[in-house]
Design an enzyme around this catalytic site. Structure first.
Site, short mmCIF file in Angstrom:
data_model
loop_
_atom_site.label_atom_id
_atom_site.label_comp_id
_atom_site.label_asym_id
_atom_site.label_seq_id
_atom_site.Cartn_x
_atom_site.Cartn_y
_atom_site.Cartn_z
CG ASP A 231 -1.80 1.15 1.38
OD1 ASP A 231 -2.72 1.22 0.54
OD2 ASP A 231 -1.63 1.99 2.29
CD GLU A 299 -2.45 2.52 -3.40
OE1 GLU A 299 -1.70 2.82 -2.46
OE2 GLU A 299 -3.64 2.85 -3.42
#
Ligand code: NOJ
Length: 616
Positions: A231, A299
């Site tokens: 993330d 990401e």
């Protein structure tokens, strides 16, 4: 020397002769390159105990759905212990499970079930921040070692006339539309949070912290996880000088995150170094244990060139799949075929040597693709992302064309929406794309028996649901299934790729491989019918082509035979069509020619051996 040259020459000729296969680094494709990665949003997938929130047992109950769909890997959004201020992206314990989702045993059981179906499991890893309820943070506040420097702490820049501490600099939080610094009275320092104030940023300049994060990775690898989606990677590290960031337009309000050049808070050199070190952990794990590749998806909503850096290089790889958000961020319903083709080509042109593409059209942070482009485009867009060279990542519901749900202000949950207030929340809320999965037309779409689900079920569930689409003769689901089958074929896995935009609104691409069926994908993005003449594209095609699959709104059906010349067929607005040079309609799983490849390589080895003996 002569011998090596002879061998190389034979190998070269043989490879040329045998096929025009695209081999990455000269290898056959790895598991993650051949499959679709299916993203599951656990809160909304299936609620097994009637509390209105999805859970791990629910996902396990629905595991056969993944197998029927034909996807080879499932990525779960965070399932770890969390106060859920950012719905799992605020983790309070990296090695435990959020109680409403279940237990570590439930996860093990889910993994076992998935593996029995031949499906891999990828977990979300959130390394930029923890929850402020994490023991690490609580101890850091108290300056308890080794946690003292686990977070980014700074002294106030000064004190204002009313005695309030002044933040160290002008850095802005992505969610809060105000300072990224919050003062902690107990420690008498500010801590950094690039997201919510409940999500303190971790300090990667602290060696003990780095070691603790590596332990988290190893913990889940030992639990048998097949990889991680990492993330918010651009934000991992901040510049050490903590200088103010520059405003792009001095006229725009100073709390507009997008009006600031994030030179000191994004994509720092140490960030790449850290992720590279995690890559090494994954690689050593798969090597030492002699197991399949442990994958890394990263990401990063950043510039294209920075995104590419997350691939690393051939010598120093980082991520197998830095998410390709081009089709989300660069393309809008205003875009024409040339814009789409450009964004696709940009990815290929900028991708470092030997790397593999990936395609994302939606996720839990963006409005659903069916809403962004309209339901008429659902199939055509699925055709695009599943048949381009590269790995497809499907957000749950895209296969049945799920749409955004309207969430009233009083039902709103997403902090990114609530912070904007009642008048503006609909422009930013991520609740819209996170509504419960629509399984069937029964109570709560078959998601939960609760009176109230955590987010409302989309009222259109009675007509848009998986069961109805499985039963229908033609549906988004059926078309998606057919596309998944195509992905198993060597042409789609290894074939070459050519793209054309004969008109502003028509995008055509071909995938072909010697001795295999060629695929031709035609998409009409416009509002007028298109009538492409495939013979003018410089592609060598037979005069008869077969419909492999066609969007619901297309006038052709599986197995129809069309001509390739002028006025042979036309495509309605927003329709998509996949044609093949052989009729695959009856034989949806084309026999793989991998056995013939094996035979070829054995032949090659024998020839080499003969040469070796002769030269000797
Ligand atoms: C990206 C995640 O996808 C998003 O849902 C989350 O809010 C932020 N990172 C912060 O972790």
């Amino acid at each position: 020397m002569a011998l090596t040259k002879t061998f190389l020459l034979i190998k070269y000729i043989a490879v040329l002769f045998l096929s025009n296969v695209i081999l990455v680094n000269g290898n056959e494709l790895d598991w993650w390159q051949k499959t679709i990665i299916y993203q599951v949003y656990p809160r909304s997938f299936k609620d097994s105990n009637g509390d209105g929130v999805g859970d791990l047992k629910g996902i396990e109950q629905k595991a056969d759905y993944f197998a029927e769909l034909g996807v080879g890997a499932v990525w779960l959004n965070p399932i770890f212990k969390s106060p859920m201020k950012d719905f799992g992206y605020d983790i309070s314990n990296y090695t435990d499970i959020y109680e409403k989702f279940g237990t570590v045993d439930d996860l093990k059981s889910l993994k076992k079930k998935l593996n029995s179906l031949g499906i891999k499991l990828i977990l979300d890893f959130v390394p930029n921040h923890t929850s402020d309820e994490s023991e690490w943070f609580k101890k850091s506040v108290k300056r308890e070692d080794p946690f003292t420097d686990f977070y980014v702490w700074r002294d106030p820049k000064g004190w204002d006339s009313e005695g309030n501490p002044i933040p160290p600099n002008n850095w802005i939080s992505i969610f809060n539309i105000n300072s990224a610094w919050t003062f902690n009275k107990e420690r008498q320092q500010f801590y950094l949070h690039q997201f919510l104030d409940k999500q303190p940023d971790i300090n990667y300049r602290c060696p003990q912290l780095r070691k603790s994060m590596e332990d988290v990775i190893k913990f889940w690898l030992d639990a048998g996880i097949d990889g991680f989606r990492i993330d918010a990677v651009p934000y991992l590290v901040e510049d050490e000088n903590f200088l103010d960031e520059e405003y792009i337009d001095p006229e725009v309000p100073k709390n507009e995150y997008l009006n600031i050049n994030h030179t000191y808070t994004m994509d720092q050199p140490l960030t790449f170094e850290i992720i590279r070190s995690w890559r090494k952990i994954l690689d050593s794990y798969s090597k030492d244990k002699n197991v399949d590749t442990r994958v890394m998806l990263t990401e990063a909503y950043t510039t294209l060139s920075k995104t590419m850096e997350y691939y690393g290089t051939e010598q120093e790889p980082i991520s197998e799949m830095p998410f390709n958000f081009q089709l989300i961020s660069k393309i809008s319903p205003q875009s024409n075929a040339k814009d789409v083709a450009k964004s696709i080509q940009d990815w290929f042109d900028n991708m470092p040597a030997g790397k593999w593409a990936n395609w994302v059209i939606g996720n839990h942070d963006n409005f659903r693709v069916a809403t962004r482009y309209g339901t008429e485009m659902v199939d055509a867009l699925n055709m695009l992302v599943t048949l381009l060279p590269g790995t497809t990542i499907t957000y749950n519901g895209e296969e049945i064309g799920m749409e955004d749900v309207f969430v009233r202000w009083d039902q709103t949950k997403d902090p990114q929406g609530t912070v904007l207030g009642k008048d503006k929340y609909l422009t930013m809320t991520r609740d819209a794309c996170r509504s419960p999965f629509q399984w069937d037309d029964t109570y709560n779409a078959g998601f939960s028996s609760a009176y109230e689900t955590w987010l409302p079920v989309n009222p259109n569930f009675w007509r848009i649901n998986a069961k109805a689409q499985k039963e229908a003769e033609v549906s988004h689901y059926k078309i998606y299934r057919q596309l998944v089958e195509a992905r198993k074929m060597r042409t789609i896995q290894y074939g070459d790729f050519h793209m054309h935009t004969p008109t502003n609104w028509t995008i055509i691409f071909t995938r072909s491989l010697q001795n295999e069926t060629t695929f031709i994908v035609i998409i009409n993005m416009g509002t007028e019918a298109t009538e492409p003449d495939l013979t003018t594209l410089g592609i060598n095609l037979p005069s008869q082509l077969y419909v492999y699959t066609a969007s619901i709104n297309c006038r052709y059906k599986l197995g129809d035979v069309l001509g390739s010349g002028a006025r042979s067929f036309y495509l309605r607005p927003k329709a998509g069509l996949v044609l093949t040079t052989n009729d695959l309609s009856g034989n949806k799983t084309q026999p793989s020619s991998s056995s013939s490849k094996l035979a070829s390589s054995i032949t090659l080895s024998i020839i080499s051996l003969i040469f070796f003996l002769i030269n000797k």
